[in-house]
Design an enzyme around this catalytic site. Structure first.
Site, short mmCIF file in Angstrom:
data_model
loop_
_atom_site.label_atom_id
_atom_site.label_comp_id
_atom_site.label_asym_id
_atom_site.label_seq_id
_atom_site.Cartn_x
_atom_site.Cartn_y
_atom_site.Cartn_z
CD GLU A 209 -1.14 -0.31 3.73
OE1 GLU A 209 -2.09 -1.10 3.57
OE2 GLU A 209 -0.89 0.22 4.82
CG HIS A 246 -2.64 0.23 7.89
ND1 HIS A 246 -2.54 -0.56 6.76
CD2 HIS A 246 -3.34 -0.48 8.78
CE1 HIS A 246 -3.14 -1.72 6.99
NE2 HIS A 246 -3.63 -1.69 8.22
#
Lengths: 292, 371
Positions: A209, A246
């Site tokens: 990511e 995150h």
């Protein structure tokens, strides 16, 4: 084979008497994981699902030969739990706990490095070698034993991809969650090195990511790998400067962009999927080419 | 959590880092009083969490308390890069001989703190070429020892009394970083003024996860009102500029869901990660927030691991009963307790999708139809 954990791994669950610890200890036992002991300070002498609970990890090692830990203790106590596991000589320490302060994580990694322990996480879904053992919180039914190694930063996205692979008849050797925090133990390159050596693994799926430089570093390593790598990356549409769930998933000062990661991985020889459901076909194609 | 400059400077002062004399003021009269206390020409600095304040006109100078009052009147109540200016730091205006940069941050790749310094301060440090930076990783077990600070200063080409002061300040900056669980502690510029070395600006970003260890620090709230509301529920939310509201479970799959919507020609309105194992009530509250933003359509994308599909379905039913969902709703539901979840939704007349692909395509189509 498989990496990190297998049917011989003897697991201590730290925080086994808590809500999360007890629930996932049950799931791990159901999966066949050898959960040999639990540890909760103040609860020594109790049992959870028939597993004996001790005051210290040291005792779990002495009495049961535990060699790996899954940590579920709340964040304020997680640093202590991780230090204890490392100090007791455990080989693999999987920190499931989320919301651990980053300074605590840095100290744990430094201590782990000095003792040669493998730290997975924090804020990870854990590690599973399908059909053998799991240390973590991933759903039991979606995995099948097979030749594909998976390394991922994100839990549910890796579940999606593992389920797609299993549905397409492509099982997994080991699936490793690195964790979504800014500072985590095991990184992409560490896992790729082990998967490259693992006899059971014939192809690797990397689920990354935006944010940080872990994917770019992985791309460098992939150049020298003999096994094919398929990658999927999340965060193409993410705006810069926003933390996407995150702690590590943020494009800062023009770094950690989707484009930079795709470019690096492609240059490294990985096949990059445009959508998660394209991964199985790319893996099959890669395996076909590798066999031919 | 980012601290305002004046709060960061209060922290720096506690750790013995020299900062210009001055204080915060919230009214023009108070700014004049603060300038009088300083007794010299002052800088009047807008206290907002945005960079580039100087260029945007957010920093003014005044030679007299009267001039300070006028400048404060001009700044207070206005906006800087979208941030309301309600407080000013009034402090001594420094005579600048040289501007340096000192920073301590977290290097995720090395898993350790990283010291970054440069003799090219006063500019955006990202724009300083790598060869003009002096960097040093710090073992978190031992911290930044005094010799390491002296080494950095030598590499910067500094010496004499200025070099000694910079080394001392760098050591203290690391102490702030460590003691306050900071993700970033930064002085830019560190000003050399005659034989004095002073922190003209200060940044201190404290790790949110460590907030429980720093209850004495004031809370500085960031983000839009909506983002704060969802954060209070305990979920992760980022406002975007599209018209398709999204909730998924897990940061990675939520990002992927937004990517797919965009690839199909839709525009996501938000990032909402319902997390792993969220129960019915927080999910219902989060969906209510989505409904309140009046999107053209809503997509719920759940791959249930610890999150149970029946909980998700029940959350949606609750929202329907409590506030209604007037816009088109598309649900993708697989995983733990899938059959129960799908059945609950079927009774409500909602057909759940199994594939993420089809669900995303459908919600984009519906959003376009509603346009």
């Amino acid at each position: 084979m498989a990496i990190l954990v297998d049917e011989k791994t003897r697991v201590v669950v730290q925080g086994i008497t808590g809500h999360q610890g007890a629930f996932h200890a049950r799931q791990m036992l159901d999966y066949g994981t050898r959960v040999v002991a639990g540890v909760t300070p103040g609860k020594g002498g109790e049992e959870v699902h028939g597993v004996p609970v001790y005051e210290t990890v040291e005792e779990a090692v002495e009495k049961h030969g535990a060699n790996a830990s899954a940590i579920f203790v709340p964040a304020p106590f997680a640093r202590d739990a991780a230090f204890e596991a490392i100090d007791a000589g455990l080989r693999v320490v999987v920190i499931i706990t989320e919301h651990i302060p980053v300074h605590d994580a840095m100290q744990v990694m430094a201590f782990g490095r000095s003792r040669g322990a493998t730290i997975v996480g924090p804020n990870t879904f854990g590690v599973i070698s399908p059909g053998k053992s799991k240390l973590g919180i991933m759903p039991n039914p979606i995995y099948r034993p097979g030749p594909v190694g998976i390394v991922a930063r994100s839990g549910t996205l890796s579940y999606e991809i593992a389920a797609n692979l299993s549905g397409a008849g492509l099982g997994q050797s080991t699936v490793v969650g690195m964790g979504g925090d800014r500072v985590v133990g095991l990184g992409f390159v560490d896992v790729l090195k082990q998967l490259e050596r693992d006899e059971e693994t014939r192809a690797v799926v990397l689920v990354g990511e935006i944010g940080g430089t872990a994917e770019e570093e992985a791309a460098e390593f992939i150049k020298g790998m003999t096994k094919p790598v398929v990658a999927y990356l999340a965060g193409k549409s993410a705006p810069p400067g926003k933390r996407m769930g995150h702690a590590g998933a943020i494009i800062e000062r023009g770094r950690g962009t989707f484009e930079s990661k795709v470019k690096a991985l492609t240059a490294g020889g990985a096949r990059v999927a445009g959508f998660p459901w394209e991964v199985p076909d790319l893996v099959r194609e890669a395996l076909g080419q590798a066999a031919g | 959590m980012k601290l305002y400059e004046y709060l960061a400077k209060e922290e720096f002062r506690k750790f013995g880092i020299p900062v210009p004399p001055g204080r915060v003021a919230a009214s023009p009269e108070d700014a004049a009083a603060a300038a009088r206390e300083v007794g010299r020409p002052v800088a009047i600095k807008s206290q907002v969490l945005a960079g580039g304040r100087g260029k945007a006109g957010g920093i003014r100078f005044a030679d007299t308390p009267e001039a300070a009052e006028a400048e404060a009147r001009a700044l207070l109540g206005t906006e800087l890069h979208g941030h309301a200016i309600d407080r000013l730091l009034v402090e001594e205006k420094l005579r600048i001989d040289r501007e340096l940069y000192l920073g301590v941050t977290v290097d995720g790749a090395a898993r350790t703190p990283l010291v970054i310094t440069s003799v090219r301060g006063g500019v955006n440090i990202e724009e300083v070429p790598e060869k003009e930076l002096v960097k040093r990783h710090v073992d978190p077990t031992w911290g930044l020892q005094p010799y390491a600070c002296r080494q950095v200063v030598r590499r910067l080409g500094l010496g004499g009394p200025v070099g000694r002061q910079v080394a001392d300040i760098l050591g203290r900056l690391y102490q702030v970083f460590r003691s306050r669980d900071a993700e970033l502690a930064e002085i830019n510029p560190l000003v050399v003024s005659g034989d004095r070395v002073i922190a003209a600006d200060a940044r201190l970003n404290v790790d949110d996860e460590a907030a429980y260890r720093h209850k004495d620090l004031p809370r500085v709230e960031e983000g839009t009102e909506l983002e704060r509301r969802v954060r209070e529920i305990g979920l992760s939310y980022v406002e975007l500029d599209g018209d398709i509201a999204v909730m998924a479970n897990g940061a990675g799959i939520t990002m992927a869901t937004l990517d797919i919507i965009q690839a199909y020609g839709g525009r996501p309105a938000n990032f909402l990660d319902a997390g792993g194992g969220a129960s019915v009530e927080p999910m219902a509250q989060a969906v209510e927030v989505l409904v309140s933003t009046r999107p053209k359509a809503i997509l719920i994308n759940i791959f249930g691991g610890i999150t149970r599909c029946d909980d998700v379905a029940n959350a949606l039913v609750q929202v329907r009963q409590r506030v209604g969902i007037p816009m088109p709703l598309v649900v993708r539901l697989v995983g733990t307790n899938e059959a129960q979840g799908v059945e609950i939704l079927r009774r409500e007349g909602i057909t759940a999708y199994r594939s993420m692909d089809e669900a995303a395509a459908r919600v984009v189509e519906l959003a376009k139809g509603a346009a």
